[in-house]
Scaffold this motif. Structure first.
Motif, PDB file in Angstrom:
ATOM      1  N   VAL A   1      57.390  42.203  43.189  1.00  0.00           N
ATOM      2  CA  VAL A   1      57.049  42.061  44.490  1.00  0.00           C
ATOM      3  C   VAL A   1      56.594  42.548  45.840  1.00  0.00           C
ATOM      4  O   VAL A   1      56.142  42.717  46.308  1.00  0.00           O
ATOM      5  CB  VAL A   1      58.790  41.701  44.956  1.00  0.00           C
ATOM      6  CG1 VAL A   1      59.479  41.251  45.812  1.00  0.00           C
ATOM      7  CG2 VAL A   1      59.534  40.493  43.592  1.00  0.00           C
ATOM      8  N   LEU A   2      56.784  43.686  45.891  1.00  0.00           N
ATOM      9  CA  LEU A   2      56.538  44.698  46.633  1.00  0.00           C
ATOM     10  C   LEU A   2      54.697  44.912  46.918  1.00  0.00           C
ATOM     11  O   LEU A   2      54.559  44.786  47.605  1.00  0.00           O
ATOM     12  CB  LEU A   2      56.511  46.270  46.413  1.00  0.00           C
ATOM     13  CG  LEU A   2      58.630  46.640  46.899  1.00  0.00           C
ATOM     14  CD1 LEU A   2      58.463  47.893  45.945  1.00  0.00           C
ATOM     15  CD2 LEU A   2      58.791  46.266  48.292  1.00  0.00           C
ATOM     16  N   GLY A   3      54.352  45.125  45.034  1.00  0.00           N
ATOM     17  CA  GLY A   3      52.650  44.452  45.960  1.00  0.00           C
ATOM     18  C   GLY A   3      52.705  43.350  46.032  1.00  0.00           C
ATOM     19  O   GLY A   3      51.314  42.912  47.042  1.00  0.00           O
ATOM     20  N   GLY A   4      52.721  42.386  45.678  1.00  0.00           N
ATOM     21  CA  GLY A   4      52.433  40.938  46.589  1.00  0.00           C
ATOM     22  C   GLY A   4      51.224  40.099  45.814  1.00  0.00           C
ATOM     23  O   GLY A   4      51.073  40.534  44.563  1.00  0.00           O
ATOM     24  N   PRO A   5      50.111  39.388  46.589  1.00  0.00           N
ATOM     25  CA  PRO A   5      50.090  38.913  45.344  1.00  0.00           C
ATOM     26  C   PRO A   5      48.117  39.729  45.134  1.00  0.00           C
ATOM     27  O   PRO A   5      48.433  39.077  43.542  1.00  0.00           O
ATOM     28  CB  PRO A   5      49.157  37.747  46.241  1.00  0.00           C
ATOM     29  CG  PRO A   5      49.960  37.499  47.428  1.00  0.00           C
ATOM     30  CD  PRO A   5      50.604  38.943  47.480  1.00  0.00           C
ATOM     31  N   ALA A   6      47.727  40.628  45.150  1.00  0.00           N
ATOM     32  CA  ALA A   6      46.630  41.561  44.618  1.00  0.00           C
ATOM     33  C   ALA A   6      47.244  42.475  42.896  1.00  0.00           C
ATOM     34  O   ALA A   6      47.152  41.959  42.206  1.00  0.00           O
ATOM     35  CB  ALA A   6      46.816  43.217  45.833  1.00  0.00           C
ATOM     36  N   ILE A   7      48.809  42.345  43.352  1.00  0.00           N
ATOM     37  CA  ILE A   7      49.579  42.767  42.175  1.00  0.00           C
ATOM     38  C   ILE A   7      50.071  42.111  40.409  1.00  0.00           C
ATOM     39  O   ILE A   7      49.969  42.462  39.793  1.00  0.00           O
ATOM     40  CB  ILE A   7      50.886  43.772  42.931  1.00  0.00           C
ATOM     41  CG1 ILE A   7      51.194  44.889  43.123  1.00  0.00           C
ATOM     42  CG2 ILE A   7      51.957  43.441  41.150  1.00  0.00           C
ATOM     43  CD1 ILE A   7      50.603  46.112  42.517  1.00  0.00           C
ATOM     44  N   TRP A   8      50.127  41.000  41.282  1.00  0.00           N
ATOM     45  CA  TRP A   8      50.088  39.889  40.438  1.00  0.00           C
ATOM     46  C   TRP A   8      48.931  39.521  39.714  1.00  0.00           C
ATOM     47  O   TRP A   8      48.702  39.067  38.556  1.00  0.00           O
ATOM     48  CB  TRP A   8      50.735  38.416  41.226  1.00  0.00           C
ATOM     49  CG  TRP A   8      51.962  38.497  41.264  1.00  0.00           C
ATOM     50  CD1 TRP A   8      52.697  38.912  41.790  1.00  0.00           C
ATOM     51  CD2 TRP A   8      53.590  37.922  40.459  1.00  0.00           C
ATOM     52  NE1 TRP A   8      53.873  38.907  42.274  1.00  0.00           N
ATOM     53  CE2 TRP A   8      54.637  38.087  41.116  1.00  0.00           C
ATOM     54  CE3 TRP A   8      53.408  38.131  38.924  1.00  0.00           C
ATOM     55  CZ2 TRP A   8      55.404  37.625  40.389  1.00  0.00           C
ATOM     56  CZ3 TRP A   8      54.200  37.587  38.528  1.00  0.00           C
ATOM     57  CH2 TRP A   8      55.464  37.421  39.634  1.00  0.00           C
ATOM     58  N   ALA A   9      47.368  39.991  40.637  1.00  0.00           N
ATOM     59  CA  ALA A   9      46.811  39.205  39.675  1.00  0.00           C
ATOM     60  C   ALA A   9      46.276  40.564  38.932  1.00  0.00           C
ATOM     61  O   ALA A   9      45.687  40.435  37.999  1.00  0.00           O
ATOM     62  CB  ALA A   9      45.900  39.000  40.996  1.00  0.00           C
ATOM     63  N   ILE A  10      46.366  41.622  39.653  1.00  0.00           N
ATOM     64  CA  ILE A  10      46.132  42.714  38.509  1.00  0.00           C
ATOM     65  C   ILE A  10      46.913  43.226  36.950  1.00  0.00           C
ATOM     66  O   ILE A  10      46.647  43.272  36.196  1.00  0.00           O
ATOM     67  CB  ILE A  10      47.020  44.260  39.351  1.00  0.00           C
ATOM     68  CG1 ILE A  10      45.813  44.697  40.784  1.00  0.00           C
ATOM     69  CG2 ILE A  10      46.326  45.623  38.707  1.00  0.00           C
ATOM     70  CD1 ILE A  10      45.769  45.327  41.597  1.00  0.00           C
ATOM     71  N   GLY A  11      48.637  41.889  37.698  1.00  0.00           N
ATOM     72  CA  GLY A  11      49.098  42.532  36.345  1.00  0.00           C
ATOM     73  C   GLY A  11      48.641  40.988  35.102  1.00  0.00           C
ATOM     74  O   GLY A  11      48.832  41.749  34.323  1.00  0.00           O
ATOM     75  N   ALA A  12      47.506  39.832  35.799  1.00  0.00           N
ATOM     76  CA  ALA A  12      46.985  39.505  34.904  1.00  0.00           C
ATOM     77  C   ALA A  12      45.589  39.797  34.089  1.00  0.00           C
ATOM     78  O   ALA A  12      45.945  40.005  33.317  1.00  0.00           O
ATOM     79  CB  ALA A  12      46.486  38.320  35.378  1.00  0.00           C
ATOM     80  N   VAL A  13      45.323  40.714  34.912  1.00  0.00           N
ATOM     81  CA  VAL A  13      44.620  41.233  34.223  1.00  0.00           C
ATOM     82  C   VAL A  13      44.670  42.425  33.438  1.00  0.00           C
ATOM     83  O   VAL A  13      43.640  42.349  32.450  1.00  0.00           O
ATOM     84  CB  VAL A  13      43.729  41.678  35.438  1.00  0.00           C
ATOM     85  CG1 VAL A  13      42.361  42.714  34.619  1.00  0.00           C
ATOM     86  CG2 VAL A  13      42.815  41.310  36.384  1.00  0.00           C
ATOM     87  N   SER A  14      46.146  43.196  33.374  1.00  0.00           N
ATOM     88  CA  SER A  14      46.028  43.629  32.749  1.00  0.00           C
ATOM     89  C   SER A  14      46.339  43.644  31.597  1.00  0.00           C
ATOM     90  O   SER A  14      45.992  43.662  29.995  1.00  0.00           O
ATOM     91  CB  SER A  14      46.815  44.797  32.943  1.00  0.00           C
ATOM     92  OG  SER A  14      48.418  43.867  33.643  1.00  0.00           O
ATOM     93  N   VAL A  15      46.830  42.361  31.307  1.00  0.00           N
ATOM     94  CA  VAL A  15      47.314  41.008  30.365  1.00  0.00           C
ATOM     95  C   VAL A  15      45.887  40.522  29.269  1.00  0.00           C
ATOM     96  O   VAL A  15      46.355  41.082  28.470  1.00  0.00           O
ATOM     97  CB  VAL A  15      48.162  40.217  30.459  1.00  0.00           C
ATOM     98  CG1 VAL A  15      48.817  39.430  29.156  1.00  0.00           C
ATOM     99  CG2 VAL A  15      49.875  40.136  31.558  1.00  0.00           C
ATOM    100  N   ILE A  16      45.367  40.733  30.114  1.00  0.00           N
ATOM    101  CA  ILE A  16      43.760  40.411  29.780  1.00  0.00           C
ATOM    102  C   ILE A  16      43.615  41.265  28.606  1.00  0.00           C
ATOM    103  O   ILE A  16      42.121  40.885  27.500  1.00  0.00           O
ATOM    104  CB  ILE A  16      42.751  39.395  30.628  1.00  0.00           C
ATOM    105  CG1 ILE A  16      43.552  38.297  30.460  1.00  0.00           C
ATOM    106  CG2 ILE A  16      41.478  39.197  29.408  1.00  0.00           C
ATOM    107  CD1 ILE A  16      42.967  37.030  32.273  1.00  0.00           C
ATOM    108  N   MET A  17      43.076  41.645  29.546  1.00  0.00           N
ATOM    109  CA  MET A  17      42.611  43.609  28.867  1.00  0.00           C
ATOM    110  C   MET A  17      43.157  43.799  27.663  1.00  0.00           C
ATOM    111  O   MET A  17      42.950  44.337  27.217  1.00  0.00           O
ATOM    112  CB  MET A  17      42.830  44.737  29.915  1.00  0.00           C
ATOM    113  CG  MET A  17      42.798  46.335  30.249  1.00  0.00           C
ATOM    114  SD  MET A  17      42.689  47.712  31.078  1.00  0.00           S
ATOM    115  CE  MET A  17      44.574  47.470  29.735  1.00  0.00           C
ATOM    116  N   VAL A  18      44.115  44.371  27.546  1.00  0.00           N
ATOM    117  CA  VAL A  18      45.338  44.493  26.449  1.00  0.00           C
ATOM    118  C   VAL A  18      44.665  43.776  25.654  1.00  0.00           C
ATOM    119  O   VAL A  18      44.864  43.892  24.453  1.00  0.00           O
ATOM    120  CB  VAL A  18      46.694  44.637  26.331  1.00  0.00           C
ATOM    121  CG1 VAL A  18      47.966  44.502  25.403  1.00  0.00           C
ATOM    122  CG2 VAL A  18      47.355  45.796  27.503  1.00  0.00           C
TER     123      VAL A  18
END
Length: 233
Positions: free
Chosen positions: A24-41
């Motif tokens: 929530v604190l990170g905003g849209p960029a954090i959500w995008a990074i979270g999605a990228v991290s799932v793809i990476m794993v």
């Protein structure tokens, strides 16, 4: 109203709550990074499974035995040993042996056919590496974008506050903005390390495949020279 977090173990619930607050604190960029991290794993796990299936860490003992048999002139035994092997080394060695034994192919044509098979096998081994390279590149950029957007929002809030601006509010906005940079780096580092590791594994495979093919064709050339010398006598 049912709340799933309230029914989770205390330690796990705390971790889930902290992760949600972080998003929530990170905003849209954090959500995008979270999605990228799932793809990476998922990509790393898939790549490990693929390399295991390709025999990347098997050592190529069966292929080495087959090439040794080929050097001894026991061509049928060498091919039989590789017939049911699915590693990249074995598939390349089998293709080289079959091409060399094909009476319809000259030595140059057999080498060209072996090189074609080798390129196709190495392309399979390198599958997914471009994705990891892309993740390692864009994850820090997404983090930097989130930080810039967060800093803009923080200074806009400071401007609107005017003389009543609270330094604590500005500091809070800045550290929240910096969260995205940290998250982007946390994703980029394992992606880069995995990429270098996988590339080293593929390079090792390429070296072993080149070595096996070279030995197969060197033996065939030596056999051809011996036949010519015998005919000349």
């Amino acid at each position: 109203m049912f709340n799933l977090v309230d029914h989770l173990p205390s330690g796990f619930a705390s971790a889930v709550s902290g992760a949600w607050q972080f998003l929530v604190l990170g905003g849209p960029a954090i959500w995008a990074i979270g999605a990228v991290s799932v793809i990476m794993v998922a990509l790393i796990l898939w790549k490990i499974a693929r390399l295991l299936a390709f025999g990347a860490w098997s050592g190529g003992r069966q292929t080495e035995r087959a090439v040794a048999l080929w050097d001894q002139g026991r061509e049928a035994e060498a091919l039989a040993l590789l017939e049911r092997r699915h590693s990249l080394r074995a598939r390349l060695a089998r293709a080289a042996m079959k091409a060399r034994r094909d009476p319809g192919l000259s030595t140059e044509a057999a080498e060209a056919e072996t090189a074609r098979v080798a390129r196709a096998l190495l392309a399979q081994a390198r599958g997914g590496l471009r994705g990891l390279e892309l993740i390692a590149t864009i994850a820090p950029l997404l983090g930097l974008l989130g930080t810039v957007l967060g800093m803009i929002a923080a200074f806009q809030a400071l401007q609107e506050a005017g003389a009543r601006a609270d330094p604590a509010t500005l500091a809070g906005g800045i550290w929240e903005a910096l969260l995205t940079t940290a998250a982007g780096m946390a994703v980029a580092i394992p992606a880069s390390v995995s990429l270098v590791w996988f590339e080293a594994v593929v390079d090792r495979l390429r070296h072993d495949m080149e070595d096996a093919a070279t030995r197969i064709f060197l033996r065939s050339r030596a056999k051809g020279r011996a036949a010519l010398a015998a005919a000349a006598e």
